[in-house]
Design a protein around this motif. Structure first.
Motif, PDB file in Angstrom:
ATOM      1  N   GLY A   1       4.761   5.607  -4.629  1.00 46.20           N
ATOM      2  CA  GLY A   1       3.415   5.270  -4.153  1.00 46.20           C
ATOM      3  C   GLY A   1       2.839   4.080  -4.894  1.00 46.20           C
TER       4      GLY A   1
ATOM      5  N   ARG B   1       6.569   3.959  -0.895  1.00 46.10           N
ATOM      6  CA  ARG B   1       7.448   5.002  -1.438  1.00 46.10           C
ATOM      7  C   ARG B   1       8.880   4.752  -0.982  1.00 46.10           C
ATOM      8  NH1 ARG B   1       4.306   9.424  -3.182  1.00 46.10           N
ATOM      9  NH2 ARG B   1       2.124   8.863  -2.866  1.00 46.10           N
TER      10      ARG B   1
ATOM     11  N   GLY C   1       4.731   3.840   3.611  1.00 45.80           N
ATOM     12  CA  GLY C   1       3.852   2.833   3.019  1.00 45.80           C
ATOM     13  C   GLY C   1       3.824   1.570   3.852  1.00 45.80           C
TER      14      GLY C   1
ATOM     15  N   ARG D   1       0.832  -1.211   0.000  1.00 54.89           N
ATOM     16  CA  ARG D   1       0.000   0.000   0.000  1.00 54.89           C
ATOM     17  C   ARG D   1       0.867   1.261   0.000  1.00 54.89           C
ATOM     18  NH1 ARG D   1      -5.669  -1.584  -0.095  1.00 54.89           N
ATOM     19  NH2 ARG D   1      -5.475  -3.777   0.442  1.00 54.89           N
ATOM     20  N   ASP D   2       0.683   2.067  -1.016  1.00 54.66           N
ATOM     21  CA  ASP D   2       1.311   3.392  -1.114  1.00 54.66           C
ATOM     22  C   ASP D   2       2.800   3.360  -0.745  1.00 54.66           C
ATOM     23  OD1 ASP D   2       1.368   6.070  -1.707  1.00 54.66           O
ATOM     24  OD2 ASP D   2       0.667   6.708   0.268  1.00 54.66           O
TER      25      ASP D   2
ATOM     26  N   GLU E   1       6.574   4.229 -10.858  1.00 54.00           N
ATOM     27  CA  GLU E   1       5.116   4.135 -10.753  1.00 54.00           C
ATOM     28  C   GLU E   1       4.618   2.867 -11.425  1.00 54.00           C
ATOM     29  OE1 GLU E   1       2.707   7.826 -11.259  1.00 54.00           O
ATOM     30  OE2 GLU E   1       4.630   8.610 -11.919  1.00 54.00           O
TER      31      GLU E   1
ATOM     32  N   ASP F   1       0.862   0.607  -5.173  1.00 50.33           N
ATOM     33  CA  ASP F   1      -0.175  -0.250  -4.570  1.00 50.33           C
ATOM     34  C   ASP F   1      -0.236  -1.521  -5.391  1.00 50.33           C
ATOM     35  OD1 ASP F   1      -1.735   1.304  -2.466  1.00 50.33           O
ATOM     36  OD2 ASP F   1      -1.680   2.730  -4.130  1.00 50.33           O
TER      37      ASP F   1
END
Ligand code: ATP
Length: 236
Positions: free
Chosen positions: A23, A11, A60, A8-9, A211, A25
């Protein structure tokens, strides 16, 4: 299906300020093969390293089998096997000792039957007393996998397992990965090769510049492969 890996998120900024993960997920279901496709520097190794606790995330959450990688590191790490990109084996060590030693590092009791099963699965049993240095490149890669499986993890990361190998060896690796899946191991592998993702993955994630651009069932992604935008992202 149960989620075995929940990110989750996530970084990661390195000490020079470079943001390698922006970030991310990602949820991985038990039993699937996910291929993470991305160009050089996309953040594939960084993602694996933060999930495995080799690199500390900036922020995260990551949990493996419900165990948080920070607050329950030992339980989470015990569920993960990692096959790194480089062949980091001790050349003068025997195959069987390499795998047994690795199991011991995870605090697992010696289990000759388990080691034999792993070595047989990778067609290494008849090479068990060979020194690593005497093995071919393909066999060394098999030992890396055996080592990663030594503590019987449920989730296996393979970081570019076929980078720089010939077509024959690449196909060997694909067969090994499919065999592990049949045994119930969940697999995340990183690759630069679209055809590799196509050959073995259930789902494909595309990562670029830190990303995760998309994660899709292989079939639907392959149907989009003609799209210009995706081509540009992958060739950057
Ligand atoms: P490759 O396919 O070449 O292995 P990758 O997708 O695995 O690439 P990473 O190795 O995760 O990419 O690197 C992501 C980015 O983070 C790159 O730009 C890299 O230069 C940078 N990076 C990696 N390690 C560090 C570090 N220790 N300090 C600063 N930047 C780093």
């Amino acid at each position: 299906m149960a989620v075995i890996l929940d990110i989750r998120d996530l970084r990661k900024s390195y000490s020079d300020g470079f943001e390698a993960l922006k970030g991310v997920d990602l949820q991985i279901e038990q039993g699937e093969i996910l291929a993470l496709l991305g160009p050089n520097g996309a953040g594939k190794t960084t993602l694996i390293s933060t999930v495995c606790g080799i690199t500390q995330a900036t922020s995260g959450q990551v949990s493996v089998g419900g165990h948080d990688i920070v607050t329950a590191f030992r339980a989470a790490r015990a569920m993960i096997g990692l096959v790194p990109q480089e062949i980091n084996l001790e050349p003068f060590e025997k195959v069987i000792n390499t795998v047994q030693f690795s199991r011991g590092l995870f605090g697992k009791p010696r289990d000759d039957a388990a080691i034999e099963r792993i070595l047989r699965q990778l067609s290494l049993w008849d090479k068990k007393d060979n020194q690593i240095r005497a093995l071919s490149g393909g066999m060394k890669r098999r030992v890396l996998i055996a080592k990663a499986l030594s503590h019987e993890p449920r989730l296996l990361f393979l970081d570019e397992p076929t980078a720089g190998v010939d077509v024959e060896l690449r196909k060997d690796m694909w067969e090994i990965v499919q065999g592990l899946k049949a045994d119930g191991v969940t697999i995340v592998l990183t690759t630069h090769y679209i055809e590799e993702a196509e050959a073995i993955a259930d789902r494909v994630g595309v990562i670029a510049k830190g990303e995760l651009l998309l994660v899709e069932e292989k079939a639907s992604l392959m149907a989009r492969m003609g799209q210009k935008q995706l081509d540009v992202q992958l060739s950057e």
